[in-house]
Design a protein around this motif. Structure first.
Motif, PDB file in Angstrom:
ATOM      1  N   LEU A 237       0.845  -1.196   0.000  1.00 50.40           N
ATOM      2  CA  LEU A 237       0.000   0.000   0.000  1.00 50.40           C
ATOM      3  C   LEU A 237       0.879   1.244   0.000  1.00 50.40           C
ATOM      4  N   ILE A 238       1.259   1.665  -1.196  1.00 52.25           N
ATOM      5  CA  ILE A 238       2.120   2.832  -1.373  1.00 52.25           C
ATOM      6  C   ILE A 238       1.350   3.857  -2.186  1.00 52.25           C
ATOM      7  N   PRO A 239       0.944   4.984  -1.587  1.00 52.69           N
ATOM      8  CA  PRO A 239       0.148   5.976  -2.321  1.00 52.69           C
ATOM      9  C   PRO A 239       0.988   6.684  -3.376  1.00 52.69           C
ATOM     10  N   TRP A 240       0.397   6.839  -4.550  1.00 54.73           N
ATOM     11  CA  TRP A 240       1.053   7.514  -5.661  1.00 54.73           C
ATOM     12  C   TRP A 240      -0.057   8.064  -6.538  1.00 54.73           C
ATOM     13  N   SER A 241      -0.188   9.379  -6.601  1.00 53.97           N
ATOM     14  CA  SER A 241      -1.340  10.010  -7.240  1.00 53.97           C
ATOM     15  C   SER A 241      -1.492   9.607  -8.705  1.00 53.97           C
ATOM     16  N   SER A 242      -0.405   9.604  -9.469  1.00 55.24           N
ATOM     17  CA  SER A 242      -0.493   9.236 -10.888  1.00 55.24           C
ATOM     18  C   SER A 242      -0.983   7.809 -11.055  1.00 55.24           C
ATOM     19  N   MET A 243      -0.475   6.924 -10.214  1.00 57.91           N
ATOM     20  CA  MET A 243      -0.912   5.527 -10.278  1.00 57.91           C
ATOM     21  C   MET A 243      -2.392   5.403  -9.941  1.00 57.91           C
ATOM     22  N   GLN A 244      -2.830   6.113  -8.896  1.00 56.05           N
ATOM     23  CA  GLN A 244      -4.229   6.026  -8.488  1.00 56.05           C
ATOM     24  C   GLN A 244      -5.164   6.550  -9.573  1.00 56.05           C
ATOM     25  N   ASN A 245      -4.786   7.627 -10.239  1.00 57.72           N
ATOM     26  CA  ASN A 245      -5.617   8.151 -11.318  1.00 57.72           C
ATOM     27  C   ASN A 245      -5.698   7.169 -12.490  1.00 57.72           C
ATOM     28  N   SER A 246      -4.596   6.490 -12.764  1.00 64.52           N
ATOM     29  CA  SER A 246      -4.601   5.490 -13.839  1.00 64.52           C
ATOM     30  C   SER A 246      -5.488   4.304 -13.467  1.00 64.52           C
ATOM     31  N   ILE A 247      -5.428   3.891 -12.212  1.00 67.60           N
ATOM     32  CA  ILE A 247      -6.279   2.782 -11.769  1.00 67.60           C
ATOM     33  C   ILE A 247      -7.745   3.183 -11.848  1.00 67.60           C
ATOM     34  N   ASP A 248      -8.057   4.424 -11.468  1.00 68.89           N
ATOM     35  CA  ASP A 248      -9.433   4.904 -11.568  1.00 68.89           C
ATOM     36  C   ASP A 248      -9.939   4.842 -13.007  1.00 68.89           C
ATOM     37  N   ALA A 249      -9.100   5.264 -13.941  1.00 61.43           N
ATOM     38  CA  ALA A 249      -9.497   5.227 -15.353  1.00 61.43           C
ATOM     39  C   ALA A 249      -9.710   3.787 -15.822  1.00 61.43           C
ATOM     40  N   PHE A 250      -8.844   2.885 -15.376  1.00 65.81           N
ATOM     41  CA  PHE A 250      -8.989   1.467 -15.731  1.00 65.81           C
ATOM     42  C   PHE A 250     -10.286   0.896 -15.161  1.00 65.81           C
ATOM     43  N   ARG A 251     -10.575   1.193 -13.909  1.00 61.57           N
ATOM     44  CA  ARG A 251     -11.805   0.686 -13.284  1.00 61.57           C
ATOM     45  C   ARG A 251     -13.042   1.265 -13.967  1.00 61.57           C
ATOM     46  N   LYS A 252     -13.000   2.543 -14.288  1.00 60.13           N
ATOM     47  CA  LYS A 252     -14.159   3.181 -14.939  1.00 60.13           C
ATOM     48  C   LYS A 252     -14.443   2.550 -16.297  1.00 60.13           C
ATOM     49  N   ALA A 253     -13.382   2.171 -17.006  1.00 60.06           N
ATOM     50  CA  ALA A 253     -13.550   1.571 -18.320  1.00 60.06           C
ATOM     51  C   ALA A 253     -13.988   0.116 -18.248  1.00 60.06           C
TER      52      ALA A 253
END
Length: 697
Positions: A237-253
């Protein structure tokens, strides 16, 4: 609250008292009633020890003008320490802005003196103990009816969640990894040498245990839950804003709902809290989400509280990850991407090492013991990745099961199922392969020492059993089952703290009993380290049982238990760091004992090949080799190279009842011990054989 209770709360607090301030203040706020007539949008309350004054600043909106009575209540560790009711229009505490509360927007500030009888009950430790468990609650009443209620956490500005501690623990793990690498270089080309302890796997496994204690669905004291966040990195569990935004886009798609489960939503919520409802400067999208959140939350919650994470019924993984700025729906994908990044770093690192070794071999004096590293690039890479999977298998099981239960993206669920299946199948294959080889060696040689002495077998599979004694090589199988059971219990029983805690306690106790019964580790140091870690794990889970809400224990008891846990777990982490440093010094200044013994054995074997009756060189004083070595040699007759002994005429004469026979005893040397003169004379007539085929007669 009694002073003795506060003294207990100070146990284990190692922060310098000189750095403590003398102010307690609120941190954020939340509404404690629905459909309130007065909507509070700001609440700041602070208490200064030196002046014994409470200073407050409140703002909000009111549907109509009305007179109110305010009640300020302060609690600490579940007990009320201060309560004051005042009329803003009175003489004791006069607040003109609230006399009466105007219609529309209003704001008010003021101060009130705290009597000595209350101030004396707040000891000095309250201003220095990290993660103070206290709340301030303001209730507004009109005509005997509550029209507004708002509460906030009290803080003295100190916490056990410190970035420096997280970096320090990561440094300890890196040191253990470097030590493991040095040990591997020192024992390159040798077999049967146990790895150094504590290894990187031991350290990461221990840190992961501390982190998962904070994920259980129990009512953790704030001080302990903050402490466990320092070890969250060990579980991926390592927070990284760019990674989290990419994961959000993947989940949304792929079917995920990012309205409330996204990094932007979580960041907007935090920004709205810190700015008391004002807009953020990050982006227009973030501003709109924060504003929408405040509008939706105004009737039943505040902008500072995403979920009621103080409730036991709430998803603990959710609260734990969101406090780390990771949306709960992104947990599995975060860990998967972090693992992929680590694997990529390992691959590049091994490739870089290979390039360095190749250049060294071309332009320098290349040591022979590093030849394996040059030739076995792909094998080293595969074993390293397999070792990472083995170390983190329990964490993988936990996150995969969590994703399968709570995930909203079909693609993420599919990845979780594939990941869990592949990793489990990989470990099951290695377990089957090692068991097969063990049975094969036992059938051919009478024991399983070939797992430790066969160079090829040791090179491929020793990472599973290198720390265990030769007759307890199989213990890695219960260890894998232990990791599987822990991960399934923690994630499968999420939301049921009692089941999680008791189930995990049962698993830890079974593992401890197995270690105590078999004492499987090859060295005393490894035995002591692993036994200590397992005992502390059992005690830690037993202490976590105190946090279970169903038991109904007081908040003071929970906080004291949390501080004791912090002390014990910090002490063990410090001991591991010291042992890693000591082992590093030992590895650098002392020769590997296994390599030394192996070299001495090789030299002894070379000397035995050149022995003659005239030059025995005290060979009778040399230790006998293992029985199975010369038992294999006894199958041959040394009159001719590698000719089976059973074909020799003298051996065949044994079937007729003759006492004449060759007795082969020491180092495959045949001696005539027959009482028959003929047999002795036949032996005396023999000529010496060439060196390498046995001793001359």
């Amino acid at each position: 609250m009694r002073t003795t209770i506060w003294a207990l709360l100070g146990l284990g607090v190692v922060l310098p008292q000189a750095l403590a301030s003398d102010t307690l203040s609120t941190s954020g706020f939340s509404l404690c009633m629905q459909d309130s007539e007065i909507e509070v949008q700001k609440l700041d309350v602070s208490y200064t020890k030196s002046t014994q004054e409470v200073v407050f600043d409140v703002a909000g909106t009111n549907s109509k003008e009305q007179n109110v009575t305010a009640t300020l209540t302060v609690t600490a560790y579940g007990s009320q320490v201060y309560s004051k009711t005042f009329n803003p229009c009175g003489t004791e505490v006069h607040v003109a802005e609230l006399c009466p509360v105007p219609s529309g927007h209003f704001s008010a500030s003021g101060s009130m003196a705290v009597p000595d009888e209350y101030a004396s009950q707040i000891p000095s430790i309250a201003f220095s103990i990290p993660d103070l468990d206290g709340q301030a609650k303001l209730t507004l009443t009109s005509n005997g009816k509550d029209v507004a209620c708002v509460e906030s956490e009290l803080s003295n500005g100190k916490s056990t969640d410190v970035k420096g501690v997280a970096w320090a623990t990561a440094g300890i793990a890196a040191g253990a990894l470097a030590l493991s690498g040095l040990s591997a270089l020192g024992s390159a080309g040798s077999t049967g040498a146990p790895s150094s302890s504590p290894s990187a796997g031991d350290v990461v496994g221990w840190f992961g245990s501390v982190a998962t204690n904070g994920m259980l669905s129990v009512s953790h004291p704030t001080i302990y839950k903050s402490f466990t966040k320092n070890f969250a990195w060990s579980t991926g569990l390592i927070p990284w804003s760019s990674m989290q935004n990419s994961i959000d886009a993947f989940r949304k798609a792929t079917g995920g709902n990012t309205t409330h489960e996204s990094y932007i939503y979580l960041s907007g919520l935090s920004t709205a809290s810190s700015s008391n409802g004002t807009s953020s400067k990050r982006s227009l999208d973030l501003v709109s989400r924060a504003a929408n959140l405040i509008a939706r939350s105004s009737s039943n919650s505040s902008s500072s509280d995403l979920t009621d994470c103080g409730s036991v019924s709430v998803n603990s993984f959710k609260c734990y990850s969101e406090e780390l700025s990771i949306p709960s729906a992104n947990i599995f994908m975060t860990v998967l991407l972090v693992f992929a990044i680590v694997v990529a770093v390992v691959v590049v690192g091994i490739l870089l090492l290979k390039v360095i070794l190749e250049l060294w071999a071309l332009y320098g004096n290349f040591p022979k013991k590093l030849t394996e590293f040059r030739k076995d690039y792909w094998g080293i890479m595969a074993r390293t990745i397999t070792n990472m999977i083995l170390i983190l298998y329990g964490i993988w099981v936990m996150y995969c099961v969590y994703q399968l239960r709570n995930g909203d993206s079909w693609a993420a669920k599919l990845l979780a199922a594939v990941t869990l299946s592949v990793f489990t199948a990989l470990l099951a294959f290695f377990a089957w392969r090692i068991i097969y080889l063990a049975r094969k060696y036992k059938k051919a040689e009478g024991d399983t020492t070939g797992l430790y002495e066969n160079k090829e077998t040791w090179r491929k599979y020793s990472l599973f059993y290198d720390n265990y004694k030769k007759d307890l090589w199989w213990l890695f199988v219960p260890v894998i089952v232990y990791a599987l059971a822990k991960g399934c219990i923690i994630a499968g029983a999420e939301g049921h703290g009692m089941v999680q805690t008791i189930g995990q306690l049962a698993v830890e106790c079974c593992m401890l009993a197995l270690l105590l019964w078999n004492r499987p580790y090859a060295t005393k140091s490894s035995m002591g380290i692993h036994m200590t870690i397992q005992i502390v794990r059992v005690l830690s889970i037993a202490c976590v049982l105190v946090f279970v809400e169903e038991l109904g224990l007081s908040q003071t008891t929970k906080t004291v238990t949390g501080i004791v846990l912090i002390v014990v777990q910090s002490a063990l982490s410090g001991v591991l760091a010291i042992l890693i440093a000591v082992n590093a010094i030992i590895v650098c200044i002392r020769e590997n004992p296994h390599a030394k013994k192996l070299r001495e054995a090789e030299n002894a074997n070379k000397d035995l090949d050149d022995l003659t009756p005239l030059d025995a060189r005290e060979s009778l004083l040399i230790d006998h080799p293992p029985k199975r070595d010369f038992t294999e040699m006894s199958k041959f007759n040394f009159n001719a190279p590698y000719e089976p002994y059973r074909d020799h005429p003298v051996n065949r004469s044994n079937s007729t009842g003759s006492n004449d026979r060759l007795v082969y005893a020491d180092y495959g040397v045949a001696h005539g011990r027959s009482q028959s003169p003929e047999s002795r004379s036949s032996l005396e007539g023999r000529k010496p054989t060439a060196p390498g085929y046995g001793m001359a007669y």
